[in-house]
Write an enzyme that holds these catalytic residues in place. Structure first.
Site, PDB file in Angstrom:
ATOM      1  N   GLU A   1     -46.923  34.705-125.633  1.00 54.53           N
ATOM      2  CA  GLU A   1     -45.520  34.737-126.053  1.00 54.53           C
ATOM      3  C   GLU A   1     -44.626  35.415-125.021  1.00 54.53           C
ATOM      4  O   GLU A   1     -43.540  34.917-124.721  1.00 54.53           O
ATOM      5  CB  GLU A   1     -45.373  35.465-127.395  1.00 54.53           C
ATOM      6  CG  GLU A   1     -43.907  35.511-127.816  1.00 54.53           C
ATOM      7  CD  GLU A   1     -43.639  36.229-129.116  1.00 54.53           C
ATOM      8  OE1 GLU A   1     -44.555  36.845-129.676  1.00 54.53           O
ATOM      9  OE2 GLU A   1     -42.480  36.157-129.555  1.00 54.53           O
TER      10      GLU A   1
ATOM     11  N   ILE B   1     -48.498  41.204-129.769  1.00 52.20           N
ATOM     12  CA  ILE B   1     -48.231  41.871-131.053  1.00 52.20           C
ATOM     13  C   ILE B   1     -47.581  40.837-131.965  1.00 52.20           C
ATOM     14  O   ILE B   1     -46.498  40.327-131.655  1.00 52.20           O
ATOM     15  CB  ILE B   1     -47.264  43.079-130.934  1.00 52.20           C
ATOM     16  CG1 ILE B   1     -47.796  44.132-129.947  1.00 52.20           C
ATOM     17  CG2 ILE B   1     -47.059  43.707-132.317  1.00 52.20           C
ATOM     18  CD1 ILE B   1     -46.882  45.364-129.805  1.00 52.20           C
ATOM     19  N   ASP B   2     -48.249  40.513-133.045  1.00 49.15           N
ATOM     20  CA  ASP B   2     -47.613  39.668-134.053  1.00 49.15           C
ATOM     21  C   ASP B   2     -47.133  40.605-135.155  1.00 49.15           C
ATOM     22  O   ASP B   2     -47.951  41.272-135.805  1.00 49.15           O
ATOM     23  CB  ASP B   2     -48.582  38.624-134.614  1.00 49.15           C
ATOM     24  CG  ASP B   2     -47.835  37.656-135.507  1.00 49.15           C
ATOM     25  OD1 ASP B   2     -46.898  37.012-135.026  1.00 49.15           O
ATOM     26  OD2 ASP B   2     -48.171  37.579-136.712  1.00 49.15           O
TER      27      ASP B   2
ATOM     28  N   ASP C   1     -50.870  36.158-128.755  1.00 51.13           N
ATOM     29  CA  ASP C   1     -49.702  36.877-129.257  1.00 51.13           C
ATOM     30  C   ASP C   1     -50.063  38.358-129.182  1.00 51.13           C
ATOM     31  O   ASP C   1     -50.873  38.843-129.959  1.00 51.13           O
ATOM     32  CB  ASP C   1     -49.396  36.453-130.705  1.00 51.13           C
ATOM     33  CG  ASP C   1     -48.019  36.917-131.128  1.00 51.13           C
ATOM     34  OD1 ASP C   1     -47.506  37.879-130.515  1.00 51.13           O
ATOM     35  OD2 ASP C   1     -47.465  36.329-132.075  1.00 51.13           O
TER      36      ASP C   1
ATOM     37  N   ASP D   1     -48.498  32.244-132.903  1.00 50.01           N
ATOM     38  CA  ASP D   1     -48.517  32.869-134.238  1.00 50.01           C
ATOM     39  C   ASP D   1     -49.675  32.323-135.065  1.00 50.01           C
ATOM     40  O   ASP D   1     -50.134  32.976-135.999  1.00 50.01           O
ATOM     41  CB  ASP D   1     -47.228  32.552-135.012  1.00 50.01           C
ATOM     42  CG  ASP D   1     -45.974  32.995-134.284  1.00 50.01           C
ATOM     43  OD1 ASP D   1     -45.915  34.157-133.875  1.00 50.01           O
ATOM     44  OD2 ASP D   1     -45.046  32.160-134.140  1.00 50.01           O
TER      45      ASP D   1
ATOM     46  N   THR E   1     -43.790  42.307-134.396  1.00 49.75           N
ATOM     47  CA  THR E   1     -43.073  43.288-133.562  1.00 49.75           C
ATOM     48  C   THR E   1     -41.986  44.025-134.347  1.00 49.75           C
ATOM     49  O   THR E   1     -41.788  45.226-134.152  1.00 49.75           O
ATOM     50  CB  THR E   1     -42.466  42.586-132.328  1.00 49.75           C
ATOM     51  OG1 THR E   1     -43.540  42.061-131.550  1.00 49.75           O
ATOM     52  CG2 THR E   1     -41.658  43.535-131.466  1.00 49.75           C
TER      53      THR E   1
HETATM   54  P1  2AM Z   1     -43.625  38.162-133.597  1.00 46.36           P
HETATM   55  O1  2AM Z   1     -43.637  39.448-134.311  1.00 46.36           O
HETATM   56  O2  2AM Z   1     -44.756  37.953-132.666  1.00 46.36           O
HETATM   57  O3  2AM Z   1     -42.300  37.839-132.932  1.00 46.36           O
HETATM   58  C1  2AM Z   1     -42.632  36.827-139.193  1.00 46.36           C
HETATM   59  O4  2AM Z   1     -41.908  36.026-140.036  1.00 46.36           O
HETATM   60  C2  2AM Z   1     -43.215  35.994-138.067  1.00 46.36           C
HETATM   61  O5  2AM Z   1     -42.196  35.374-137.309  1.00 46.36           O
HETATM   62  C3  2AM Z   1     -44.012  36.849-137.117  1.00 46.36           C
HETATM   63  O6  2AM Z   1     -45.247  36.242-136.950  1.00 46.36           O
HETATM   64  C4  2AM Z   1     -43.146  36.894-135.867  1.00 46.36           C
HETATM   65  O7  2AM Z   1     -43.887  36.992-134.674  1.00 46.36           O
HETATM   66  C5  2AM Z   1     -42.436  35.578-135.922  1.00 46.36           C
HETATM   67  N1  2AM Z   1     -41.166  35.599-135.193  1.00 46.36           N
HETATM   68  C6  2AM Z   1     -40.395  36.659-134.955  1.00 46.36           C
HETATM   69  N2  2AM Z   1     -39.298  36.357-134.234  1.00 46.36           N
HETATM   70  C7  2AM Z   1     -39.366  35.041-134.033  1.00 46.36           C
HETATM   71  C8  2AM Z   1     -38.512  34.095-133.354  1.00 46.36           C
HETATM   72  N3  2AM Z   1     -37.409  34.467-132.750  1.00 46.36           N
HETATM   73  N4  2AM Z   1     -38.868  32.810-133.370  1.00 46.36           N
HETATM   74  C9  2AM Z   1     -40.006  32.423-133.995  1.00 46.36           C
HETATM   75  N5  2AM Z   1     -40.867  33.268-134.620  1.00 46.36           N
HETATM   76  C10 2AM Z   1     -40.548  34.559-134.650  1.00 46.36           C
HETATM   77 CA    CA Z   2     -45.833  36.118-133.363  1.00 46.62          CA
HETATM   78 CA    CA Z   3     -45.404  38.615-130.629  1.00 47.50          CA
HETATM   79 CA    CA Z   4     -41.596  37.811-130.860  1.00 48.01          CA
END
Ligand code: 2AM
Ligand code: CA
Ligand code: CA
Ligand code: CA
Length: 258
Positions: A48, A77-78, A75, A203, A80
């Site tokens: 990512e 950190i999923d 990913d 994700d 964040t």
């Molecule tokens: P992330 O924390 O790696 O960004 C939560 O609803 C999920 O949406 C998480 O798995 C998160 O992953 C993801 N997510 C967060 N921001 C996003 C974005 N801008 N576009 C798509 N997915 C996103």
């Molecule tokens: Ca993610």
């Molecule tokens: Ca992430």
């Molecule tokens: Ca992200």
């Protein structure tokens, strides 16, 4: 990583104030990339934080990478947003695809010290013990999870409609903020099912295989089989899959098409 949750972090916005990145995301991705490249120099890596922000750039990066013989999809950190707010629900998710098909996946939750592992055809485990999806047969007895798309307001509204529709039918709904951990929880039977729209390959890659290998079913929200390009995911114990999918189809808004 879990130690860094409690320390000050530099938080930057990617596409908006909903879309965060910290230096820990970037450092974790760097460590994972370097480790993979040292052991598997011929393999490609899609991560990512190595891709320009925004869904168009994410789609393009996947298209460019998906023909690779071996592709690691990471990913770092999923969850964040949770990490930034010190809400202890986030993980590292790593999947590997061979000729476009996911063959193994791992999800690690450093807060609970839980490692979920799946290998195609060989089942799924949590800290070495075999896991299975749950046995609920009806929406009434199901605990579901979803997430709010981080992007535009209209996309969030679509999912609020989905929550309203399913929320009146199932036992309850959780939205804990990590798609990958939600999938790991479906695989381990803690959740009956999970759906979310507008996600990316990183994700879903590891979590989708975990659910499949734990005996569940993984499709897009229209019921088409999961592949690494799917953005709208539906993963369940299999028994309630059609009921959830039918309900989402009836949601009075567009956006659930693939
Ligand atoms: P992330 O924390 O790696 O960004 C939560 O609803 C999920 O949406 C998480 O798995 C998160 O992953 C993801 N997510 C967060 N921001 C996003 C974005 N801008 N576009 C798509 N997915 C996103
Ligand atoms: Ca993610
Ligand atoms: Ca992430
Ligand atoms: Ca992200």
């Amino acid at each position: 990583m879990e130690k860094r949750m409690d320390t000050d972090k530099r938080v930057n916005y990617k596409t908006s104030s909903h879309d965060l990145v910290t230096e820990v995301d970037q450092e974790c991705e760097k460590i994972i990339r370097e480790t993979l490249q040292a052991s598997y120099p011929d393999h490609q890596v899609l991560g990512e934080e190595g891709v320009e922000a925004g869904s168009e750039a994410s789609r393009a990066a996947l298209e460019a990478a998906r023909e690779a013989e071996y592709l690691w999809i990471i990913d770092p950190i999923d969850g964040t947003t949770n990490f930034v707010h010190r809400f202890p629900f986030f993980c590292v998710s790593i999947g590997i695809a061979h000729q476009g098909e996911i063959i193994a996946g791992v999800i690690f939750d450093p807060v609970q010290n839980e490692l979920f592992v799946a290998e195609k055809g060989k089942g799924a485990t949590l800290n070495g013990e075999r896991i299975r999806v749950s046995q609920e047969k009806t929406l009434e007895t199901s605990l579901l999870a979803t997430g709010f798309p981080a992007g535009i307001r209209e996309a969030r509204q679509v999912n609020i409609n989905g929550i309203l529709e399913l929320g009146t039918k199932c036992r309850n709904i959780r939205t804990a903020g990590s798609a990958a951990l939600h999938l790991a929880y479906v695989a381990s039977g803690r959740l009956t099912g999970f759906w979310e729209i507008d996600l990316n390959a990183w994700d879903l890659a590891a979590g989708a295989l975990l659910v499949k290998e734990a005996g569940g079913r993984v499709t897009d929200t229209t019921g088409q089989p999961y592949h690494i390009g799917v953005r709208n995911i539906l993963a369940t114990n299999g028994l309630i899959h059609d009921s959830v999918q039918r309900t989402l189809k009836d949601v009075k808004a567009t956006g659930f098409e693939s």
